[in-house]
Design an enzyme around this catalytic site. Structure first.
Site, PDB file in Angstrom:
ATOM      1  N   TYR A   1       0.876  -1.178   0.000  1.00  0.00           N
ATOM      2  CA  TYR A   1       0.000   0.000   0.000  1.00  0.00           C
ATOM      3  C   TYR A   1       0.911   1.225   0.000  1.00  0.00           C
ATOM      4  O   TYR A   1       1.457   1.614   1.025  1.00  0.00           O
ATOM      5  CB  TYR A   1      -0.939   0.015   1.200  1.00  0.00           C
ATOM      6  CG  TYR A   1      -1.936  -1.132   1.254  1.00  0.00           C
ATOM      7  CD1 TYR A   1      -2.245  -1.885   0.126  1.00  0.00           C
ATOM      8  CD2 TYR A   1      -2.590  -1.457   2.427  1.00  0.00           C
ATOM      9  CE1 TYR A   1      -3.167  -2.920   0.174  1.00  0.00           C
ATOM     10  CE2 TYR A   1      -3.513  -2.486   2.485  1.00  0.00           C
ATOM     11  CZ  TYR A   1      -3.789  -3.216   1.359  1.00  0.00           C
ATOM     12  OH  TYR A   1      -4.705  -4.246   1.412  1.00  0.00           O
TER      13      TYR A   1
ATOM     14  N   PHE B   1     -13.372  -5.434   1.237  1.00  0.00           N
ATOM     15  CA  PHE B   1     -14.484  -4.759   0.548  1.00  0.00           C
ATOM     16  C   PHE B   1     -15.792  -4.922   1.323  1.00  0.00           C
ATOM     17  O   PHE B   1     -16.848  -5.198   0.738  1.00  0.00           O
ATOM     18  CB  PHE B   1     -14.656  -5.280  -0.884  1.00  0.00           C
ATOM     19  CG  PHE B   1     -13.471  -5.089  -1.794  1.00  0.00           C
ATOM     20  CD1 PHE B   1     -12.592  -4.026  -1.628  1.00  0.00           C
ATOM     21  CD2 PHE B   1     -13.225  -5.963  -2.846  1.00  0.00           C
ATOM     22  CE1 PHE B   1     -11.500  -3.840  -2.475  1.00  0.00           C
ATOM     23  CE2 PHE B   1     -12.150  -5.796  -3.699  1.00  0.00           C
ATOM     24  CZ  PHE B   1     -11.281  -4.737  -3.517  1.00  0.00           C
ATOM     25  N   PRO B   2     -15.775  -4.768   2.662  1.00  0.00           N
ATOM     26  CA  PRO B   2     -17.003  -4.988   3.446  1.00  0.00           C
ATOM     27  C   PRO B   2     -18.091  -3.980   3.139  1.00  0.00           C
ATOM     28  O   PRO B   2     -19.263  -4.230   3.411  1.00  0.00           O
ATOM     29  CB  PRO B   2     -16.519  -4.842   4.896  1.00  0.00           C
ATOM     30  CG  PRO B   2     -15.329  -3.935   4.790  1.00  0.00           C
ATOM     31  CD  PRO B   2     -14.663  -4.318   3.510  1.00  0.00           C
ATOM     32  N   LEU B   3     -17.686  -2.825   2.579  1.00  0.00           N
ATOM     33  CA  LEU B   3     -18.675  -1.792   2.228  1.00  0.00           C
ATOM     34  C   LEU B   3     -18.894  -1.762   0.723  1.00  0.00           C
ATOM     35  O   LEU B   3     -19.359  -0.765   0.177  1.00  0.00           O
ATOM     36  CB  LEU B   3     -18.192  -0.424   2.733  1.00  0.00           C
ATOM     37  CG  LEU B   3     -18.015  -0.357   4.255  1.00  0.00           C
ATOM     38  CD1 LEU B   3     -17.293   0.913   4.680  1.00  0.00           C
ATOM     39  CD2 LEU B   3     -19.377  -0.447   4.934  1.00  0.00           C
ATOM     40  N   GLY B   4     -18.551  -2.839   0.060  1.00  0.00           N
ATOM     41  CA  GLY B   4     -18.724  -2.885  -1.388  1.00  0.00           C
ATOM     42  C   GLY B   4     -17.504  -2.380  -2.119  1.00  0.00           C
ATOM     43  O   GLY B   4     -17.352  -2.647  -3.302  1.00  0.00           O
TER      44      GLY B   4
ATOM     45  N   LEU C   1     -24.456   1.553  -1.696  1.00  0.00           N
ATOM     46  CA  LEU C   1     -25.259   0.800  -0.722  1.00  0.00           C
ATOM     47  C   LEU C   1     -26.496   1.602  -0.321  1.00  0.00           C
ATOM     48  O   LEU C   1     -27.599   1.056  -0.200  1.00  0.00           O
ATOM     49  CB  LEU C   1     -24.435   0.483   0.530  1.00  0.00           C
ATOM     50  CG  LEU C   1     -23.127  -0.291   0.364  1.00  0.00           C
ATOM     51  CD1 LEU C   1     -22.500  -0.570   1.724  1.00  0.00           C
ATOM     52  CD2 LEU C   1     -23.349  -1.600  -0.372  1.00  0.00           C
TER      53      LEU C   1
HETATM   54  N1  LIG Z   1      -6.509  -8.972   0.918  1.00  0.00           N
HETATM   55  C1  LIG Z   1      -6.759  -8.171  -0.105  1.00  0.00           C
HETATM   56  O1  LIG Z   1      -6.466  -8.488  -1.265  1.00  0.00           O
HETATM   57  C2  LIG Z   1      -7.434  -6.860   0.129  1.00  0.00           C
HETATM   58  C3  LIG Z   1      -8.023  -6.189  -0.969  1.00  0.00           C
HETATM   59  C4  LIG Z   1      -8.663  -4.994  -0.733  1.00  0.00           C
HETATM   60  C5  LIG Z   1      -8.723  -4.458   0.556  1.00  0.00           C
HETATM   61  N2  LIG Z   1      -8.135  -5.118   1.601  1.00  0.00           N
HETATM   62  C6  LIG Z   1      -8.221  -4.598   2.989  1.00  0.00           C
HETATM   63  O2  LIG Z   1      -9.604  -4.472   3.298  1.00  0.00           O
HETATM   64  C7  LIG Z   1      -9.871  -3.142   3.770  1.00  0.00           C
HETATM   65  C8  LIG Z   1     -11.297  -2.763   3.404  1.00  0.00           C
HETATM   66  O3  LIG Z   1     -11.446  -2.712   1.987  1.00  0.00           O
HETATM   67  P1  LIG Z   1     -11.587  -1.324   1.201  1.00  0.00           P
HETATM   68  O4  LIG Z   1     -11.065  -0.205   2.039  1.00  0.00           O
HETATM   69  O5  LIG Z   1     -11.008  -1.511  -0.142  1.00  0.00           O
HETATM   70  O6  LIG Z   1     -13.147  -1.224   0.924  1.00  0.00           O
HETATM   71  P2  LIG Z   1     -14.434  -0.901   1.820  1.00  0.00           P
HETATM   72  O7  LIG Z   1     -14.060  -0.898   3.263  1.00  0.00           O
HETATM   73  O8  LIG Z   1     -15.517  -1.802   1.343  1.00  0.00           O
HETATM   74  O9  LIG Z   1     -14.843   0.552   1.330  1.00  0.00           O
HETATM   75  C9  LIG Z   1     -14.003   1.653   1.424  1.00  0.00           C
HETATM   76  C10 LIG Z   1     -14.718   2.836   0.785  1.00  0.00           C
HETATM   77  O10 LIG Z   1     -15.849   3.200   1.574  1.00  0.00           O
HETATM   78  C11 LIG Z   1     -15.726   4.554   2.006  1.00  0.00           C
HETATM   79  N3  LIG Z   1     -16.249   4.570   3.386  1.00  0.00           N
HETATM   80  C12 LIG Z   1     -15.763   3.897   4.441  1.00  0.00           C
HETATM   81  N4  LIG Z   1     -16.559   4.067   5.520  1.00  0.00           N
HETATM   82  C13 LIG Z   1     -17.574   4.865   5.125  1.00  0.00           C
HETATM   83  C14 LIG Z   1     -18.713   5.386   5.788  1.00  0.00           C
HETATM   84  N5  LIG Z   1     -18.983   5.110   7.070  1.00  0.00           N
HETATM   85  N6  LIG Z   1     -19.556   6.182   5.075  1.00  0.00           N
HETATM   86  C15 LIG Z   1     -19.314   6.474   3.774  1.00  0.00           C
HETATM   87  N7  LIG Z   1     -18.245   6.004   3.097  1.00  0.00           N
HETATM   88  C16 LIG Z   1     -17.381   5.201   3.769  1.00  0.00           C
HETATM   89  C17 LIG Z   1     -14.276   4.897   1.893  1.00  0.00           C
HETATM   90  O11 LIG Z   1     -14.110   6.254   1.568  1.00  0.00           O
HETATM   91  P3  LIG Z   1     -13.583   7.337   2.666  1.00  0.00           P
HETATM   92  O12 LIG Z   1     -12.109   7.177   2.744  1.00  0.00           O
HETATM   93  O13 LIG Z   1     -14.031   8.630   2.071  1.00  0.00           O
HETATM   94  O14 LIG Z   1     -14.279   7.011   3.949  1.00  0.00           O
HETATM   95  C18 LIG Z   1     -13.848   4.048   0.694  1.00  0.00           C
HETATM   96  O15 LIG Z   1     -14.177   4.696  -0.518  1.00  0.00           O
HETATM   97  C19 LIG Z   1      -8.789  -2.294   3.095  1.00  0.00           C
HETATM   98  O16 LIG Z   1      -8.618  -1.059   3.750  1.00  0.00           O
HETATM   99  C20 LIG Z   1      -7.594  -3.221   3.172  1.00  0.00           C
HETATM  100  O17 LIG Z   1      -6.973  -3.106   4.437  1.00  0.00           O
HETATM  101  C21 LIG Z   1      -7.520  -6.331   1.403  1.00  0.00           C
END
Ligand SMILES: NC(=O)c1ccc[n+]([C@@H]2O[C@H](COP(=O)([O-])OP(=O)(O)OC[C@H]3O[C@@H](n4cnc5c(N)ncnc54)[C@H](OP(=O)(O)O)[C@@H]3O)[C@@H](O)[C@H]2O)c1
Length: 294
Positions: free
Chosen positions: A60, A207-210, A220
């Site tokens: 990252y 991707f818990p929030l999509g 969502l």
């Molecule tokens: N193992 C793997 O291959 C892999 C792949 C992807 C991700 N990950 C891990 O999983 C974690 C979660 O995945 P992710 O961050 O990609 O996706 P996510 O948690 O599904 O969604 C993140 C998105 O949601 C927004 N968001 C978060 N909380 C919010 C809220 N309460 N209200 C409105 N918008 C909100 C964030 O924007 P803002 O910043 O504006 O809040 C960002 O655009 C990552 O941070 C990473 O550590 C692992």
């Protein structure tokens, strides 16, 4: 339905709502954030609010997120589990490429140790990359078990794996966690979740929030099923999505990603949203968007 707030990750007890740090780098987890002070403030606020499970990776940035974590959170509290992942690298344009050879996995564990400035990593996920080098799973896990024996990491997890991968890995070593894509709008990984439940393995959906790649919580909130449950409870669509995950398995550990303190606080409060059977049935109608990574 009441929600317990802690669960085991291997032999460690962590809060079920943790923090995913990928959003703290620049867009697509590439390069530095616009405001590093703000990123460090999000990390400190997360710990102030009781988070003790943070997900990161040397790739990252690269290095950017691990550096921010070290700068913001050292000296690390004893109860903090920092999870990282190896198995991939970035190309010159920020693309994600497999890097699975044992010597490469070792070098990447060392890079995470250096970046986070620790002597031992709490959890290392072996991230399988579909387009990666074809290295047998046993060889990849052999590299990680050797590093565990040397004291350089405590727990081994798997990421982006099939149920067969999990079964094969369990023949080789205990697996503390599986980190796969899964959410209320992307349920294809249910068989792996079922296997984790049967084996008592923590399940950590990414991707818990999509995910930002499909529009995140804004999408969502536009879904009628999610919006109606959110309105009934007077909570956000993000909180409904996270509460839905928590309700599916008592060792489901969340790592929602955000670069915003307000969103962090919103996400951490999801543990207090109690969904009933009627809510869960309504959420079965949420439109499925599939896995953003295909
Ligand atoms: N193992 C793997 O291959 C892999 C792949 C992807 C991700 N990950 C891990 O999983 C974690 C979660 O995945 P992710 O961050 O990609 O996706 P996510 O948690 O599904 O969604 C993140 C998105 O949601 C927004 N968001 C978060 N909380 C919010 C809220 N309460 N209200 C409105 N918008 C909100 C964030 O924007 P803002 O910043 O504006 O809040 C960002 O655009 C990552 O941070 C990473 O550590 C692992």
């Amino acid at each position: 339905m009441t929600t317990t707030h802690t669960a085991l990750l291997g032999d460690r007890t962590v809060r079920r709502v943790g923090f995913g740090a990928m959003q703290l780098a620049g867009p697509n987890a590439w390069g530095p954030p616009r405001d590093p002070d703000a990123a460090r403030a999000v990390l400190r606020r997360a710990l102030d609010l009781g988070v003790n499970h943070v997900d990161t990776a040397q790739i990252y940035g690269p290095d950017v997120v691990n550096d921010l974590i070290a700068e913001a959170l050292r000296p690390y509290p004893d109860e903090l589990v920092i999870a990282t992942k190896v198995g991939g690298r970035r190309d010159d344009g920020g693309g994600w490429i497999g890097a699975a050879r044992p010597e490469r996995l070792r070098a990447d564990v060392e890079a995470n140790l250096r970046g986070l400035r620790v002597e031992r990593l709490g959890l290392v996920n072996l991230r399988l990359m579909p387009d990666g080098e074809r290295v047998p799973l046993a060889e990849q896990l052999g590299a990680l078990t050797a590093l565990r024996d040397e004291g350089k990491l405590a727990l081994i997890g798997l990421s982006t794996v099939s149920a067969d991968d999990v079964r094969a890995a369990l023949e080789i070593t205990p697996i503390a966690a599986v980190q796969n894509a899964f959410s209320v709008v992307n349920r294809a990984d249910q068989p792996v979740l079922d296997l984790c439940r049967a084996q008592g393995i923590a399940y950590v959906p990414y991707f818990p929030l999509g995910s930002a790649y499909v529009g995140g919580p804004q999408v969502l909130a536009a879904d009628p099923a999610i919006a109606s449950v959110a309105a009934k409870h007077g909570v956000s669509a993000a909180q409904v999505a996270l509460a839905w995950l928590l309700a599916r398995y008592d060792r489901m550990l969340l790592i929602p990603g955000t670069s915003s303190i307000a969103h962090l606080e919103d996400n951490l409060a999801a543990g207090h949203v109690a969904l009933d059977d009627q809510d869960l049935a309504t959420l079965d109608g949420a439109k499925q968007l599939g896995n953003p990574m295909g």
